[in-house]
Design a protein around this motif. Structure first.
Motif, mmCIF file in Angstrom:
data_model
loop_
_atom_site.group_PDB
_atom_site.id
_atom_site.type_symbol
_atom_site.label_atom_id
_atom_site.label_comp_id
_atom_site.label_asym_id
_atom_site.label_seq_id
_atom_site.Cartn_x
_atom_site.Cartn_y
_atom_site.Cartn_z
ATOM 1 N N GLU A 100 -23.553 22.525 2.857
ATOM 2 C CA GLU A 100 -22.740 21.502 3.497
ATOM 3 C C GLU A 100 -23.359 20.121 3.290
ATOM 4 N N VAL A 101 -22.511 19.157 2.944
ATOM 5 C CA VAL A 101 -22.972 17.792 2.708
ATOM 6 C C VAL A 101 -23.081 17.061 4.044
ATOM 7 N N THR A 102 -24.288 16.649 4.415
ATOM 8 C CA THR A 102 -24.512 15.890 5.639
ATOM 9 C C THR A 102 -25.187 14.557 5.376
ATOM 10 N N ARG A 103 -25.659 14.354 4.143
ATOM 11 C CA ARG A 103 -26.335 13.108 3.783
ATOM 12 C C ARG A 103 -26.313 12.961 2.260
ATOM 13 N N PRO A 104 -26.578 11.776 1.763
ATOM 14 C CA PRO A 104 -26.641 11.595 0.297
ATOM 15 C C PRO A 104 -27.766 12.418 -0.317
ATOM 16 N N SER A 105 -27.646 12.661 -1.626
ATOM 17 C CA SER A 105 -28.652 13.428 -2.354
ATOM 18 C C SER A 105 -28.758 12.890 -3.768
ATOM 19 N N SER A 106 -29.916 13.034 -4.373
ATOM 20 C CA SER A 106 -30.095 12.614 -5.765
ATOM 21 C C SER A 106 -29.328 13.519 -6.722
ATOM 22 N N LYS A 107 -28.811 14.650 -6.228
ATOM 23 C CA LYS A 107 -28.050 15.564 -7.072
ATOM 24 C C LYS A 107 -26.571 15.210 -7.117
ATOM 25 N N TRP A 108 -26.141 14.283 -6.280
ATOM 26 C CA TRP A 108 -24.785 13.751 -6.412
ATOM 27 C C TRP A 108 -24.855 12.235 -6.219
ATOM 28 N N ASN A 109 -24.546 11.527 -7.295
ATOM 29 C CA ASN A 109 -24.679 10.071 -7.328
ATOM 30 C C ASN A 109 -23.327 9.393 -7.462
ATOM 31 N N MET A 110 -23.305 8.138 -7.029
ATOM 32 C CA MET A 110 -22.042 7.406 -6.981
ATOM 33 C C MET A 110 -22.180 6.073 -7.702
ATOM 34 N N MET A 111 -21.172 5.733 -8.511
ATOM 35 C CA MET A 111 -21.067 4.419 -9.142
ATOM 36 C C MET A 111 -19.932 3.647 -8.467
ATOM 37 N N PHE A 112 -20.224 2.380 -8.130
ATOM 38 C CA PHE A 112 -19.272 1.567 -7.383
ATOM 39 C C PHE A 112 -18.574 0.551 -8.288
ATOM 40 N N GLN A 113 -17.636 -0.203 -7.693
ATOM 41 C CA GLN A 113 -16.912 -1.213 -8.450
ATOM 42 C C GLN A 113 -17.853 -2.291 -8.982
ATOM 43 N N LYS A 114 -18.911 -2.582 -8.225
ATOM 44 C CA LYS A 114 -19.934 -3.518 -8.674
ATOM 45 C C LYS A 114 -21.208 -2.735 -9.001
ATOM 46 N N PRO A 115 -21.954 -3.164 -10.022
ATOM 47 C CA PRO A 115 -23.139 -2.409 -10.440
ATOM 48 C C PRO A 115 -24.230 -2.330 -9.378
ATOM 49 N N SER A 116 -24.283 -3.318 -8.455
ATOM 50 C CA SER A 116 -25.291 -3.345 -7.383
ATOM 51 C C SER A 116 -26.712 -3.232 -7.933
ATOM 52 N N LEU A 117 -27.009 -4.048 -8.928
ATOM 53 C CA LEU A 117 -28.351 -4.097 -9.498
ATOM 54 C C LEU A 117 -29.180 -5.141 -8.762
ATOM 55 N N TYR A 118 -30.507 -4.978 -8.803
ATOM 56 C CA TYR A 118 -31.398 -5.955 -8.194
ATOM 57 C C TYR A 118 -31.638 -7.096 -9.187
ATOM 58 N N PRO A 119 -31.190 -8.323 -8.858
ATOM 59 C CA PRO A 119 -31.201 -9.410 -9.841
ATOM 60 C C PRO A 119 -32.596 -9.874 -10.250
ATOM 61 N N TRP A 120 -33.610 -9.602 -9.447
ATOM 62 C CA TRP A 120 -34.964 -10.031 -9.791
ATOM 63 C C TRP A 120 -35.706 -9.004 -10.661
ATOM 64 N N MET A 121 -35.022 -7.879 -10.985
ATOM 65 C CA MET A 121 -35.631 -6.833 -11.795
ATOM 66 C C MET A 121 -35.027 -6.816 -13.188
ATOM 67 N N ASN A 122 -35.777 -6.274 -14.131
ATOM 68 C CA ASN A 122 -35.226 -6.129 -15.477
ATOM 69 C C ASN A 122 -34.467 -4.814 -15.608
ATOM 70 N N VAL A 123 -33.951 -4.549 -16.793
ATOM 71 C CA VAL A 123 -33.134 -3.352 -17.028
ATOM 72 C C VAL A 123 -33.931 -2.079 -16.774
ATOM 73 N N ASN A 124 -35.147 -1.992 -17.314
ATOM 74 C CA ASN A 124 -35.975 -0.804 -17.112
ATOM 75 C C ASN A 124 -36.194 -0.510 -15.635
ATOM 76 N N GLN A 125 -36.511 -1.537 -14.870
ATOM 77 C CA GLN A 125 -36.811 -1.360 -13.454
ATOM 78 C C GLN A 125 -35.583 -0.922 -12.670
ATOM 79 N N ASN A 126 -34.437 -1.508 -12.969
ATOM 80 C CA ASN A 126 -33.211 -1.108 -12.277
ATOM 81 C C ASN A 126 -32.814 0.319 -12.615
ATOM 82 N N ALA A 127 -32.931 0.687 -13.885
ATOM 83 C CA ALA A 127 -32.552 2.043 -14.295
ATOM 84 C C ALA A 127 -33.450 3.094 -13.659
ATOM 85 N N ALA A 128 -34.700 2.711 -13.349
ATOM 86 C CA ALA A 128 -35.670 3.673 -12.814
ATOM 87 C C ALA A 128 -35.619 3.798 -11.295
#
Length: 261
Positions: free
Chosen positions: A71-99
């Protein structure tokens, strides 16, 4: 090879406050491992709410969601969600955001090995050290995609992440996401009101009606991986879907009754 997640949504109804309007009513849906589902309906029919409930970000007022028998009661790294906006951290580079996902999952060391491979997969290898503020919208969504699959999820939930992109970028990302999901055996659930996107990405489309949101029809799409929106077969399915969508939820600026269960 792993299988994608098996999802069961059982009798889910939801309102955001005890006396608030009913957003979803008695939603039941089974999604097989590795399946690619599109939830289609007008804005306001509860598609995004259903996706957030499936992701464990919102608890339904009644009913439950089960993923691989749990039963799903909280988020998990085994099910991820992509939103309308990328929601990236602007002070980080691509490698850091992807990780980030792997960092939060306690796998920072492993991220050093995996991130270059994932950036290559999403065609962003040349941009690893670049600040994400310098990227185009499509490139930012590719970084968000790399972040979403870095934890090796079994389920990927897409809440219209390509809606603000130009036509060519959107089509390329749609194709790439479907290919990655098939190659990695990831179950895919797409929320959209765009009939072309639904037919392009899904092998099953589920139509939702509003007031309150509920599932009213499900049908299979058998067009193969390479889908040409200009082909007669594609247009036939898209036109039928648009007709159904209009019938259950006509344009609010025009008169006409809505079909009720």
């Amino acid at each position: 090879m792993k299988n994608g997640a098996h999802v069961e949504i059982e009798s889910v109804s939801h309102r955001y406050s005890p006396r608030g309007p009913l957003i979803l009513e008695d939603v039941n849906l089974k999604i097989e491992p590795g399946e690619q589902i599109a939830l289609v309906g007008r804005s306001g029919c509860g598609k995004s709410t259903l996706l957030q409930i499936t992701a464990g970000m919102v608890r339904p007022r009644s009913g439950s969601v089960w993923i691989d028998g749990r039963e799903v009661t909280r988020p998990s790294s085994k099910w991820n969600m992509m939103f309308q906006k990328p929601s990236l951290y602007p002070w980080m580079n691509v490698n850091q955001n992807a990780a980030l996902g792997m960092k939060f999952a306690g796998a920072s060391e492993l991220a050093k090995e995996r991130i270059p491979e994932l950036l290559e997969l999403v065609q962003m290898s040349e941009y690893g050290d670049r600040n994400v503020q310098l990227l185009s919208g499509g490139q930012q969504q590719r970084v968000a995609l790399a972040r979403s699959i870095a934890t090796d999820p079994e389920l990927l939930l897409l809440d219209e992440p390509f809606s603000s992109l130009d036509v060519l970028t959107r089509r390329n990302l749609q194709r790439d996401v479907v290919q990655i999901a098939q190659d990695r055996q990831i179950t895919l659930v797409i929320v959209t009101h765009d009939t072309e996107e639904a037919v392009s990405m899904a092998d099953r489309i589920v139509l939702m009606a509003p007031d309150p949101g509920r599932l009213i029809r499900s049908f299979e799409i058998d067009l193969g991986l390479e889908r040409d929106p200009r082909s007669p077969e594609f247009k036939k399915i898209q036109d039928a879907l648009l007709a159904d969508l209009t019938a259950v939820a006509p344009d609010p600026m025009t008169e006409g009754p809505r079909i009720r269960d």
